[in-house]
Design a protein around this motif. Structure first.
Motif, PDB file in Angstrom:
ATOM      1  N   ASN A   1      -4.444   7.351   1.074  1.00  0.00           N
ATOM      2  CA  ASN A   1      -5.183   6.157   1.482  1.00  0.00           C
ATOM      3  C   ASN A   1      -4.312   4.905   1.462  1.00  0.00           C
ATOM      4  O   ASN A   1      -4.589   3.935   2.173  1.00  0.00           O
ATOM      5  N   HIS A   2      -3.285   4.928   0.613  1.00  0.00           N
ATOM      6  CA  HIS A   2      -2.341   3.814   0.563  1.00  0.00           C
ATOM      7  C   HIS A   2      -1.305   3.917   1.692  1.00  0.00           C
ATOM      8  O   HIS A   2      -0.483   3.021   1.859  1.00  0.00           O
ATOM      9  N   GLY A   3      -1.339   5.012   2.406  1.00  0.00           N
ATOM     10  CA  GLY A   3      -0.408   5.177   3.518  1.00  0.00           C
ATOM     11  C   GLY A   3       0.976   5.609   3.099  1.00  0.00           C
ATOM     12  O   GLY A   3       1.940   5.461   3.845  1.00  0.00           O
TER      13      GLY A   3
ATOM     14  N   LYS B   1       0.805  -1.221   0.000  1.00  0.00           N
ATOM     15  CA  LYS B   1       0.000   0.000   0.000  1.00  0.00           C
ATOM     16  C   LYS B   1       0.842   1.276   0.000  1.00  0.00           C
ATOM     17  O   LYS B   1       0.287   2.375   0.058  1.00  0.00           O
ATOM     18  N   ALA B   2       2.163   1.115  -0.072  1.00  0.00           N
ATOM     19  CA  ALA B   2       3.026   2.296  -0.027  1.00  0.00           C
ATOM     20  C   ALA B   2       3.092   3.025  -1.359  1.00  0.00           C
ATOM     21  O   ALA B   2       3.648   4.117  -1.451  1.00  0.00           O
ATOM     22  N   LEU B   3       2.519   2.430  -2.405  1.00  0.00           N
ATOM     23  CA  LEU B   3       2.591   3.026  -3.736  1.00  0.00           C
ATOM     24  C   LEU B   3       1.210   3.007  -4.393  1.00  0.00           C
ATOM     25  O   LEU B   3       0.587   1.952  -4.509  1.00  0.00           O
ATOM     26  N   ALA B   4       0.743   4.167  -4.811  1.00  0.00           N
ATOM     27  CA  ALA B   4      -0.519   4.261  -5.552  1.00  0.00           C
ATOM     28  C   ALA B   4      -0.202   4.171  -7.035  1.00  0.00           C
ATOM     29  O   ALA B   4       0.617   4.946  -7.540  1.00  0.00           O
TER      30      ALA B   4
ATOM     31  N   GLN C   1       3.870  20.155  -4.507  1.00  0.00           N
ATOM     32  CA  GLN C   1       3.476  21.194  -3.550  1.00  0.00           C
ATOM     33  C   GLN C   1       2.621  20.621  -2.423  1.00  0.00           C
ATOM     34  O   GLN C   1       2.586  21.174  -1.318  1.00  0.00           O
ATOM     35  N   MET C   2       1.963  19.502  -2.710  1.00  0.00           N
ATOM     36  CA  MET C   2       1.119  18.855  -1.708  1.00  0.00           C
ATOM     37  C   MET C   2       1.888  17.795  -0.904  1.00  0.00           C
ATOM     38  O   MET C   2       1.328  17.146  -0.032  1.00  0.00           O
ATOM     39  N   GLY C   3       3.175  17.595  -1.255  1.00  0.00           N
ATOM     40  CA  GLY C   3       4.006  16.653  -0.510  1.00  0.00           C
ATOM     41  C   GLY C   3       4.026  15.242  -1.077  1.00  0.00           C
ATOM     42  O   GLY C   3       4.372  14.302  -0.345  1.00  0.00           O
ATOM     43  N   PHE C   4       3.709  15.099  -2.367  1.00  0.00           N
ATOM     44  CA  PHE C   4       3.678  13.769  -2.987  1.00  0.00           C
ATOM     45  C   PHE C   4       4.626  13.705  -4.174  1.00  0.00           C
ATOM     46  O   PHE C   4       4.867  14.712  -4.852  1.00  0.00           O
ATOM     47  N   LYS C   5       5.175  12.517  -4.425  1.00  0.00           N
ATOM     48  CA  LYS C   5       6.099  12.289  -5.521  1.00  0.00           C
ATOM     49  C   LYS C   5       5.418  11.470  -6.621  1.00  0.00           C
ATOM     50  O   LYS C   5       4.873  10.407  -6.354  1.00  0.00           O
ATOM     51  N   LEU C   6       5.493  11.984  -7.852  1.00  0.00           N
ATOM     52  CA  LEU C   6       4.918  11.288  -9.001  1.00  0.00           C
ATOM     53  C   LEU C   6       6.038  10.775  -9.891  1.00  0.00           C
ATOM     54  O   LEU C   6       6.955  11.519 -10.245  1.00  0.00           O
TER      55      LEU C   6
END
Length: 334
Positions: free
Chosen positions: A131-133, A76-79, A164-169
């Motif tokens: 949601n994936h944590g 669940k660590a990766l969406a 900017q929202m703290g997520f890496k794509l």
């Protein structure tokens, strides 16, 4: 000539994944592709691309294996999301954003403006990651050879919003060898920021290189596949139940099949042989469809029938068509 498979017309056979073409066999190139993607994810790379000739199995790999393997490794660590890119006569950012929203499962794939749609998409990706944590998101884009600068600029905007929202794509582009041209275009036009994000890292998706790799594929038909789910029946056992009990295995054809691939392929003209996975699969599927359980049990399958199976896959014509590109690739690598 062998009898037609007497059970092929039964309803349950028409629903078989092999008959519908809805399956993929694990191969060495698939696991190499997976390893490259994991390296890029672990290093928080913004993107990379997987390229290779058509019919090598890239699309089936991403559809049936890569997301499954990623789920097993990262949990669940990766969406993860997957888009099959559709080429249009004219680029529309709104349409591209709508397709991204739709394929990612958003309830409202259309919006009033591009800004609203981009905001909706970034929030959807962020919520999924939360949601994936975790904080990492993977977007796998198939048929990416048809994408150009505007699409990558949109993905760049999406990445910036998420950052900017703290997520890496991480964007993984998967497509034909033409993907390498996009890297050159970015360099020549000065779009270094897009090159650095999406085409700086690459991995080649190769074909099957030797009889040992072919044997492993045929063994998968004998043991790793299963249908119906939970039945314990491999594809070989499903189509040839009695012969399977008597010891028949597709893997027994590995040496003769490889010999045919070599004789019909560009290897004899000095190229390193790489057999596209599609031609292996189509050859095997022909054998499953054509031979009955009784004929396999009593005669097994003769070399002439194996040759016919390979010929029905149009292997020789395909290899002749790409032989020039193979030659150029080898020259560039030397």
């Amino acid at each position: 000539m062998a009898d037609l498979n007497h059970s092929y017309s039964l309803p349950e056979n028409r629903e078989h994944p092999l008959v519908r073409g809805e399956y993929a066999i694990p191969t060495a190139p698939i696991f190499e592709m997976f390893d490259a993607i994991c390296l890029w994810i672990d290093s928080h790379a913004p993107g990379g691309y997987i390229y290779g000739f058509s019919r090598y199995g890239k699309t089936h790999a991403s559809r049936f294996w890569i997301l499954k393997l990623l789920a097993e490794r990262y949990g669940k660590a990766l969406a993860c999301f997957r888009l099959i890119y559709k080429q249009h006569d004219h680029f529309s950012e709104s349409l591209f954003l709508s397709e991204l929203l739709g394929t990612s499962g958003h309830k409202h794939p259309r919006g009033i403006s591009k800004k609203i749609m981009l905001d909706r998409l970034s929030r959807h990706f962020a919520i999924s990651a939360r949601n994936h944590g975790g904080h990492q998101i993977l977007l796998l884009v198939d048929e990416a050879q048809n994408m150009h600068e505007p699409e990558y600029q949109t993905l760049c905007n999406l990445e910036n919003e998420l950052e900017q929202m703290g997520f890496k794509l991480t964007v993984i582009s998967v497509g034909s060898h033409e993907l390498t041209y996009q890297h050159q275009v970015f360099v020549q036009t000065g779009k270094i920021h897009l090159m650095a994000r999406y085409t700086l890292r690459s991995a080649r998706f190769r074909g099957i290189r030797d009889r040992d790799e072919l044997r492993l594929i045929l063994e998968a038909y004998d043991s790793l596949t299963e249908w119906p789910e939970g039945s314990g029946r491999s594809f070989t056992k499903f189509f040839f139940p009695q012969a399977f009990e008597d010891g028949y295995r597709m893997a027994g054809h590995a040496d003769e099949l490889w010999k045919i691939f070599v004789e019909l392929g560009p290897y004899k003209r000095g190229y390193r042989l790489e057999v596209p996975m599609e031609h292996i699969a189509k050859s095997v599927e022909y054998l499953f469809r054509t031979f009955s359980d009784e004929s396999v049990a009593t005669k097994w399958i003769e070399p002439s029938s194996l040759l016919r199976a390979v010929n029905t896959s149009e292997y020789e014509n395909h290899m002749a068509a790409i032989s020039y590109m193979l030659k150029e690739e080898i020259r560039a690598a030397s």
